[in-house]
Design a protein around this motif. Structure first.
Motif, mmCIF file in Angstrom:
data_model
loop_
_atom_site.group_PDB
_atom_site.id
_atom_site.type_symbol
_atom_site.label_atom_id
_atom_site.label_comp_id
_atom_site.label_asym_id
_atom_site.label_seq_id
_atom_site.Cartn_x
_atom_site.Cartn_y
_atom_site.Cartn_z
ATOM 1 N N LEU A 87 0.859 -1.183 0.000
ATOM 2 C CA LEU A 87 0.000 0.000 0.000
ATOM 3 C C LEU A 87 0.897 1.236 0.000
ATOM 4 O O LEU A 87 1.815 1.346 0.813
ATOM 5 C CB LEU A 87 -0.883 -0.019 1.260
ATOM 6 C CG LEU A 87 -1.681 1.249 1.562
ATOM 7 C CD1 LEU A 87 -2.709 1.537 0.480
ATOM 8 C CD2 LEU A 87 -2.369 1.116 2.925
ATOM 9 N N VAL A 88 0.613 2.152 -0.936
ATOM 10 C CA VAL A 88 1.420 3.373 -1.075
ATOM 11 C C VAL A 88 0.618 4.577 -0.565
ATOM 12 O O VAL A 88 -0.564 4.741 -0.911
ATOM 13 C CB VAL A 88 1.808 3.594 -2.566
ATOM 14 C CG1 VAL A 88 2.696 4.833 -2.717
ATOM 15 C CG2 VAL A 88 2.516 2.358 -3.122
ATOM 16 N N ASN A 89 1.236 5.406 0.234
ATOM 17 C CA ASN A 89 0.546 6.592 0.765
ATOM 18 C C ASN A 89 0.335 7.661 -0.311
ATOM 19 O O ASN A 89 1.067 7.699 -1.313
ATOM 20 C CB ASN A 89 1.366 7.205 1.902
ATOM 21 C CG ASN A 89 0.635 8.352 2.580
ATOM 22 O OD1 ASN A 89 -0.576 8.298 2.774
ATOM 23 N ND2 ASN A 89 1.361 9.403 2.911
ATOM 24 N N ASP A 90 -0.682 8.471 -0.132
ATOM 25 C CA ASP A 90 -0.869 9.671 -0.954
ATOM 26 C C ASP A 90 -1.544 10.709 -0.071
ATOM 27 O O ASP A 90 -1.934 10.408 1.056
ATOM 28 C CB ASP A 90 -1.726 9.355 -2.198
ATOM 29 C CG ASP A 90 -3.158 9.008 -1.834
ATOM 30 O OD1 ASP A 90 -3.910 9.914 -1.424
ATOM 31 O OD2 ASP A 90 -3.541 7.823 -1.929
ATOM 32 N N ASP A 91 -1.651 11.941 -0.562
ATOM 33 C CA ASP A 91 -2.185 13.031 0.272
ATOM 34 C C ASP A 91 -3.687 13.226 0.148
ATOM 35 O O ASP A 91 -4.246 14.103 0.809
ATOM 36 C CB ASP A 91 -1.504 14.355 -0.109
ATOM 37 C CG ASP A 91 -0.037 14.383 0.301
ATOM 38 O OD1 ASP A 91 0.333 13.582 1.184
ATOM 39 O OD2 ASP A 91 0.716 15.195 -0.269
ATOM 40 N N THR A 117 -6.410 10.440 -0.646
ATOM 41 C CA THR A 117 -7.413 9.413 -0.313
ATOM 42 C C THR A 117 -7.757 9.486 1.173
ATOM 43 O O THR A 117 -6.862 9.483 2.012
ATOM 44 C CB THR A 117 -6.864 8.000 -0.658
ATOM 45 O OG1 THR A 117 -6.365 8.006 -1.992
ATOM 46 C CG2 THR A 117 -7.953 6.953 -0.531
ATOM 47 N N PRO A 118 -9.051 9.576 1.495
ATOM 48 C CA PRO A 118 -9.425 9.630 2.919
ATOM 49 C C PRO A 118 -9.024 8.356 3.664
ATOM 50 O O PRO A 118 -9.113 7.258 3.118
ATOM 51 C CB PRO A 118 -10.958 9.770 2.871
ATOM 52 C CG PRO A 118 -11.293 10.220 1.492
ATOM 53 C CD PRO A 118 -10.219 9.660 0.607
ATOM 54 N N ARG A 119 -8.583 8.536 4.899
ATOM 55 C CA ARG A 119 -8.142 7.402 5.719
ATOM 56 C C ARG A 119 -9.213 6.321 5.819
ATOM 57 O O ARG A 119 -8.921 5.127 5.733
ATOM 58 C CB ARG A 119 -7.816 7.873 7.133
ATOM 59 C CG ARG A 119 -6.604 8.764 7.221
ATOM 60 C CD ARG A 119 -6.404 9.160 8.658
ATOM 61 N NE ARG A 119 -5.265 10.044 8.812
ATOM 62 C CZ ARG A 119 -4.579 10.184 9.943
ATOM 63 N NH1 ARG A 119 -4.930 9.509 11.014
ATOM 64 N NH2 ARG A 119 -3.562 11.002 10.009
ATOM 65 N N VAL A 161 -9.378 4.137 2.758
ATOM 66 C CA VAL A 161 -8.274 3.160 2.695
ATOM 67 C C VAL A 161 -8.603 1.966 3.596
ATOM 68 O O VAL A 161 -8.451 0.802 3.187
ATOM 69 C CB VAL A 161 -6.923 3.794 3.130
ATOM 70 C CG1 VAL A 161 -5.794 2.771 3.059
ATOM 71 C CG2 VAL A 161 -6.596 5.015 2.275
ATOM 72 N N MET A 191 -3.078 1.012 7.340
ATOM 73 C CA MET A 191 -3.290 2.341 6.758
ATOM 74 C C MET A 191 -2.375 3.369 7.421
ATOM 75 O O MET A 191 -1.712 4.161 6.746
ATOM 76 C CB MET A 191 -4.771 2.731 6.912
ATOM 77 C CG MET A 191 -5.145 4.092 6.348
ATOM 78 S SD MET A 191 -4.726 5.468 7.435
ATOM 79 C CE MET A 191 -5.797 5.148 8.818
ATOM 80 N N ALA A 221 1.299 3.004 6.415
ATOM 81 C CA ALA A 221 1.560 3.574 5.085
ATOM 82 C C ALA A 221 1.534 5.097 5.158
ATOM 83 O O ALA A 221 2.373 5.785 4.553
ATOM 84 C CB ALA A 221 0.521 3.069 4.078
ATOM 85 N N HIS A 222 0.593 5.639 5.921
ATOM 86 C CA HIS A 222 0.457 7.092 6.065
ATOM 87 C C HIS A 222 1.737 7.693 6.672
ATOM 88 O O HIS A 222 2.197 8.740 6.231
ATOM 89 C CB HIS A 222 -0.751 7.380 6.957
ATOM 90 C CG HIS A 222 -0.965 8.822 7.282
ATOM 91 N ND1 HIS A 222 -1.475 9.717 6.366
ATOM 92 C CD2 HIS A 222 -0.720 9.532 8.412
ATOM 93 C CE1 HIS A 222 -1.551 10.920 6.933
ATOM 94 N NE2 HIS A 222 -1.095 10.832 8.172
ATOM 95 N N LEU A 239 -5.404 6.364 -4.782
ATOM 96 C CA LEU A 239 -4.976 5.214 -3.969
ATOM 97 C C LEU A 239 -4.232 4.190 -4.833
ATOM 98 O O LEU A 239 -4.701 3.823 -5.909
ATOM 99 C CB LEU A 239 -6.217 4.562 -3.347
ATOM 100 C CG LEU A 239 -5.996 3.353 -2.433
ATOM 101 C CD1 LEU A 239 -5.199 3.745 -1.193
ATOM 102 C CD2 LEU A 239 -7.336 2.746 -2.038
HETATM 103 N N1 TYC Z 1 -2.465 10.150 3.717
HETATM 104 C C1 TYC Z 1 -3.908 10.032 3.557
HETATM 105 C C2 TYC Z 1 -4.588 11.185 4.302
HETATM 106 O O1 TYC Z 1 -3.998 11.811 5.147
HETATM 107 C C3 TYC Z 1 -4.424 8.697 4.089
HETATM 108 C C4 TYC Z 1 -3.802 7.545 3.376
HETATM 109 C C5 TYC Z 1 -3.160 6.541 4.110
HETATM 110 C C6 TYC Z 1 -3.836 7.454 1.994
HETATM 111 C C7 TYC Z 1 -2.536 5.470 3.470
HETATM 112 C C8 TYC Z 1 -3.218 6.374 1.342
HETATM 113 O O2 TYC Z 1 -1.992 4.377 1.471
HETATM 114 C C9 TYC Z 1 -2.575 5.403 2.092
HETATM 115 N N2 TYC Z 1 -5.856 11.429 3.978
#
Ligand code: TYC
Length: 101
Positions: free
Chosen positions: A26-30, A32-34, A37, A56, A59-60, A93
């Motif tokens: 699982l890759v984090n991004d800014d 996608t809502p927690r 995920v 989650m 990854a975050h 995501l």
């Molecule tokens: N970072 C995202 C946020 O703050 C939450 C998130 C966590 C997204 C893990 C992707 O793989 C992920 N909304």
């Protein structure tokens, strides 16, 4: 084969390679809502709320987290399917796969 023929004493054992396992990551991004995920992890990887939340949040915080390990085909199917769930909702995501050492 007549009765006087000798049976071969050695058996030919076919060599079967153990399938290499692949990690789903699982890759984090800014964006996608927690909670989304967590929902995808529960739906796609049969995780409990608690397990999904831990993965989650890892990854975050760290950028990536290993979700599970499967044979290559299953890992790729799961990663694609989980990534598609986000795409359908317009989220970036991302789940990737990588062979285990
Ligand atoms: N970072 C995202 C946020 O703050 C939450 C998130 C966590 C997204 C893990 C992707 O793989 C992920 N909304």
């Amino acid at each position: 084969m007549s009765d006087t023929d000798l049976k071969p004493k050695t058996k030919v054992k076919p060599k079967v390679e153990k399938p290499r396992l692949h990690k789903v990551i699982l890759v984090n991004d800014d964006y996608t809502p927690r909670e989304f995920v967590v929902m995808v992890l529960k739906a796609e990887f049969r995780m409990s709320e608690d397990q999904a939340h831990k993965v989650m949040i890892t990854a975050h915080r760290r950028g990536v987290c290993v979700v599970a390990v499967f044979t290559r085909e299953i890992a790729e199917e799961k990663a694609t399917s989980a990534t598609d769930r986000g795409r359908k909702m317009g989220f970036p995501l991302l789940f990737t796969t990588e062979p285990e050492e």
